[in-house]
Design a protein around this motif. Structure first.
Motif, short mmCIF file in Angstrom:
data_model
loop_
_atom_site.label_atom_id
_atom_site.label_comp_id
_atom_site.label_asym_id
_atom_site.label_seq_id
_atom_site.Cartn_x
_atom_site.Cartn_y
_atom_site.Cartn_z
N PRO A 1 66.34 38.97 21.26
CA PRO A 1 65.72 37.98 22.16
C PRO A 1 66.49 36.67 22.22
CG PRO A 1 64.06 39.00 20.76
CD PRO A 1 65.39 39.44 20.23
N GLU A 2 67.15 36.31 21.12
CA GLU A 2 67.83 35.01 21.05
C GLU A 2 68.99 34.91 22.06
OE1 GLU A 2 65.46 35.45 17.45
OE2 GLU A 2 66.87 36.79 18.49
N ARG A 3 69.40 36.01 22.65
CA ARG A 3 70.47 35.95 23.64
C ARG A 3 70.06 35.14 24.87
NH1 ARG A 3 72.86 40.79 24.29
NH2 ARG A 3 71.53 42.17 23.05
N PHE A 4 68.73 34.92 25.03
CA PHE A 4 68.24 34.15 26.17
C PHE A 4 67.92 32.69 25.81
CE2 PHE A 4 67.30 38.52 27.42
CZ PHE A 4 67.77 38.54 28.72
N LEU A 5 68.28 32.27 24.59
CA LEU A 5 67.94 30.92 24.15
C LEU A 5 68.57 29.83 25.01
CD1 LEU A 5 67.92 30.92 20.23
CD2 LEU A 5 66.12 30.10 21.75
N ASP A 6 69.86 29.96 25.29
CA ASP A 6 70.56 28.89 25.99
C ASP A 6 70.24 28.86 27.48
OD1 ASP A 6 71.75 28.10 23.63
OD2 ASP A 6 73.45 29.45 23.89
N SER A 7 70.24 30.05 28.10
CA SER A 7 69.97 30.12 29.53
C SER A 7 69.70 31.57 29.91
CB SER A 7 71.16 29.58 30.33
OG SER A 7 72.31 30.39 30.10
#
Length: 484
Positions: free
Chosen positions: A406-412
């Motif tokens: 899920p953290e792959r969507f943290l930045d944008s």
């Protein structure tokens, strides 16, 4: 008779050879995977369980654009490159001819409508799903139906391999009827029958275009046609039931209630009266939203719960966020719209689930005029498949695509993330769906620890208009003990 048989024996191979040559001369500069000289890629895709993986392999190998040939049709273009997808879906809005099989069910609803009809209807319908006040009013219904799902799951606690998908479908269908249609007294048994009939229709329709049953005169001789007729009677009946209850409900309203909490169906009826639209207009849109509003959302919820069961460390983070918001995991809490918006990590989890398991893995477009797509000149009337699943599983856009991160969507949110399609003809109910998913998943996580099924199994993923697991979406449950 013998002469006729000899002619057929000679002519059929010649005809197939002609089709093969025609295929290779058609948009010759677009790559095509190796295939059988006479039968194209037909044999390669007989095993439906391999279609997703095979198409994805080709997406990676050929750089996001290639053609597939299954005679007697002309080749179909498959694209998964995000830039090509955005270019196509913002300029060509006509659905591919494969969608015409759905028209006996949903007619000229938003999913299948010709572009001229779609433009008018989309403009009229968009406000029904764009009002924040309307979405906020739906949260109580999502919460109530989430409680019903918890009750269903609690009755399955002794089952070490629960297929959660059918249970969630009933819940999302109830939510769709109560929110968008404004009705809540439909027979539960009939709702179950509707779900089964709908799934049968989806299987029939997704298989027709790639078989000899794509021809109407042959299809009408098949058992699928008989099964379709039976299923269409069921979905027609639920429309009649919805309209009957809606009329009864409106008759019982007092003056103060008439303009409060208007449902999607109320607004449709107002539009029908204002613009003199037909009864078929209402029927087509109701059937479209019953399909699109509950099945895809149920698919997304089920795959997200499965992903949490298979990734305990991520489930722990989701629960930690719930505790941070509410002081404990408070399983009996009724959550507000504001609190749902504060569930930032759960939002990442849902996005990652939609990436790995996009409910609509592919969509179709038809080129309505000669068109240059990237470096390729496409002829008029060519069918193009936008392969969303392949885009989401390409390591070029999402490193380690088979891992749940899920953290792959943290930045944008990258442009390659398109679970709700892209462009003017994207999903009209994406905000509605995200809100319901958050409500349902947060509630289930507070009540239960989600665990892998016993014994372990591998999902058999296939395409039936939506992404579907032939052997269920399974997990096991353990009741949480309140921290208070």
């Amino acid at each position: 008779m013998y002469f006729l048989l000899c002619v057929l024996i000679i002519m059929i191979p010649i005809w197939l050879l002609y089709l093969s040559i025609r295929c290779r001369l058609y948009i010759i500069n677009i790559p095509m995977p190796r295939c059988n000289l006479l039968f194209g890629h037909a044999f390669e895709f007989l095993d439906k369980k391999r279609i997703l993986s095979k198409f994805t392999e080709y997406c990676i190998e050929y750089g996001g654009i290639y053609k597939i040939y299954i005679p007697p049709k002309l080749p179909t273009l498959i694209i998964s490159d995000p830039e090509l997808i955005q270019q196509l879906t913002t300029t060509h809005l006509e659905k591919s001819l494969d969608y015409k099989v759905f028209k006996r069910w949903i007619g000229q609803g938003l999913l299948t409508a010709d572009v001229k009809v779609w433009k008018t209807n989309r403009r009229l319908i968009t406000p029904c799903f764009g009002r924040l006040s309307t979405l906020i009013s739906f949260v109580d219904i999502f919460e109530k139906n989430g409680n019903q799902l918890v009750n269903y799951l609690e009755n399955q606690m002794d089952n070490n391999s629960i297929d959660v998908f059918p249970l969630i479908k009933i819940i999302t269908l109830n939510s769709m009827c109560e929110t968008s249609m404004g009705v809540s007294k439909l027979n539960p048994d009939y709702m179950q029958t509707y779900c089964q009939s709908m799934q049968k229709l989806l299987k029939i329709y997704i298989n027709r275009p790639s078989s000899i049953k794509r021809y109407d005169f042959l299809y009408r001789l098949s058992n699928d046609y008989i099964e379709e007729e039976k299923a269409l009677k069921v979905v027609s009946e639920i429309f009649k039931m919805i309209m009957k209850e809606k009329i009864n409900n409106n008759a019982e309203k007092n003056v103060d209630e008439e303009n409060s909490n208007l449902s999607f169906l109320d607004m449709l009826l107002e539009i029908q009266t204002k613009y003199g639209l037909s009864k078929e207009y209402i029927r087509d849109e109701v059937n479209t939203f019953l399909l699109g509003g509950h099945d895809t959302t149920a698919t997304a919820i089920a795959f997200t719960l499965y992903s949490l069961a298979m990734n305990q460390h991520i489930q722990d983070k989701v629960l930690a966020e719930q505790i941070e918001l509410f002081g404990s995991f408070k399983e009996d809490l009724e959550v507000s719209h504001t609190e749902l918006k504060q569930m930032k990590y759960l939002d990442l989890v849902i996005k990652e689930s939609l990436r790995m398991f996009p409910p609509i893995p592919a969509i179709g477009r038809r080129i309505t005029s000669d068109f240059k797509l990237g470096d390729y000149d496409l002829p008029k009337n060519m069918n193009v498949t936008v392969f969303i699943y392949g885009c989401h599983h390409n390591p070029k856009y999402f490193p380690e695509p088979d891992k749940f991160i899920p953290e792959r969507f943290l930045d944008s949110t990258p442009s390659s993330f398109i679970p709700f399609s892209f462009g003017p003809r994207n999903c009209i109910g994406n905000k509605f769906a995200m809100l319901q998913m958050k409500s349902c998943i947060s509630k289930v996580v507070r009540y239960f620890k989600l665990l892998p099924p016993k014994p372990d199994y591998n999902m058999n993923l296939i395409i039936t208009a939506t992404l579907f697991s032939e052997n269920g979406i399974r997990l096991s449950l353990e009741k949480r003990v309140s921290s208070e």
